[in-house]
Design an enzyme around this catalytic site. Structure first.
Site, PDB file in Angstrom:
ATOM      1  N   PRO A 102       0.777  -1.245   0.000  1.00  0.00           N
ATOM      2  CA  PRO A 102       0.000   0.000   0.000  1.00  0.00           C
ATOM      3  C   PRO A 102       0.808   1.295   0.000  1.00  0.00           C
ATOM      4  CG  PRO A 102       0.075  -0.910   2.199  1.00  0.00           C
ATOM      5  CD  PRO A 102       0.746  -1.919   1.309  1.00  0.00           C
TER       6      PRO A 102
ATOM      7  N   ASP B  80       4.439   4.890 -11.077  1.00  0.00           N
ATOM      8  CA  ASP B  80       5.073   5.959 -10.301  1.00  0.00           C
ATOM      9  C   ASP B  80       4.096   6.875  -9.596  1.00  0.00           C
ATOM     10  OD1 ASP B  80       4.946   6.332 -13.269  1.00  0.00           O
ATOM     11  OD2 ASP B  80       5.258   8.430 -12.752  1.00  0.00           O
TER      12      ASP B  80
ATOM     13  N   LYS C  90       9.093   4.574 -15.575  1.00  0.00           N
ATOM     14  CA  LYS C  90       7.820   4.942 -14.971  1.00  0.00           C
ATOM     15  C   LYS C  90       6.684   4.679 -15.967  1.00  0.00           C
ATOM     16  CE  LYS C  90      10.013   8.620 -12.235  1.00  0.00           C
ATOM     17  NZ  LYS C  90       9.995  10.066 -11.881  1.00  0.00           N
TER      18      LYS C  90
END
Length: 264
Positions: free
Chosen positions: A14, A38, A57
């Protein structure tokens, strides 16, 4: 650790960089290519990548671009860590990636992660399944721009009166209130909203069904939030004795312990 040249879809957890699994971290530290979400995955975690690894990313890429990177890398004999937030199985958008990888003949493996629903429960110090109160947890989302199946409308699911965890629904709280009310939920039903669970700026808001929309707006919560609803979220439950599990009851017999019956 030496990795096969394939795609590893890894659940990063998380937010807290220490909440990735041991296996997930080993893959991240050994992969030749790291492709990560990202906008959601902690940069501190990604910084643990192997020296010399290509780190990309994915927030600015579309599906075809992401998958092309993975396919090309594996075809060059490289291992790819595709790092997702939480657990990939829940609102992870991995099926479409796997479909294209399969069509290209590229092998992949999924490594589970800690979902935000369980990180939120931990932050709240809550058990989501309470004996004789609720033994079911529904993971779903409110219907917004993306429709839900006809048989999975929130009003119908809420008729079970169990614990409900809502993903991707922080901007739909008025709709949620109406649908739960239509299902017969009491206005004083406990609700907890956890924004950015386990991150340093984690925010916890406890409220009720009647005040959900006001509480979310007052605390400026519009994204990255888990909404947990139901009487399992009542913080006073830990002070009560009426919902104890039979598992540790001294009179309860199971495979590993014979219960002791007391007679007055």
């Amino acid at each position: 650790m030496t990795l096969e040249p394939k795609v590893y879809i890894v659940g990063a957890g998380p937010g807290d960089p220490d909440l990735i699994t041991v296996k997930g971290l080993k893959i991240l530290q050994a992969a030749d290519v790291v492709l990560y979400t990202d906008s959601l995955v902690n940069e501190e975690l990604i910084a643990r990548h192997k020296p010399g690894a290509a780190v990309l990313k994915s927030a600015g890429m579309d599906l075809d671009e992401m998958v092309a990177v993975m396919i090309e890398s594996v075809q060059q004999g490289k291992s790819v860590a595709r790092v997702h937030t939480g657990d990939p199985a829940i609102y992870g958008a991995i099926m479409e990636q796997m479909s294209l990888l399969k069509k290209a003949g590229v092998a992949y493996e999924i490594v589970p992660g800690v979902s935000s629903v369980f990180a939120s429960a931990a932050a709240l110090q809550a058990e989501l399944t309470i004996p004789e109160l609720t033994q079911t947890l529904i993971l779903t989302r409110a219907e917004g721009r993306t429709p839900v199946p006809e048989l999975e409308k929130l009003t119908d699911l809420a008729k079970h009166h169990c614990t409900i965890a809502l993903y991707l629904s922080a901007t739909l709280t008025k709709k949620v209130m109406g649908e739960l009310s239509d299902a017969g939920w009491s206005p004083d039903t406990p609700i907890a909203v956890v924004q950015r669970a386990t991150w340093p700026d984690q925010k916890i808001v406890r409220t009720t069904l009647a005040n959900l929309d006001i509480a979310v707006r007052e605390n400026n919560i519009r994204s990255h939030a888990m909404i947990l609803m139901g009487w399992a979220l009542d913080p006073t439950l830990v002070d009560q004795d009426g919902h104890r599990s039979k598992l540790y009851d001294k009179e309860f017999t199971h495979r590993f312990r014979k219960g002791v019956t007391t007679h007055g």
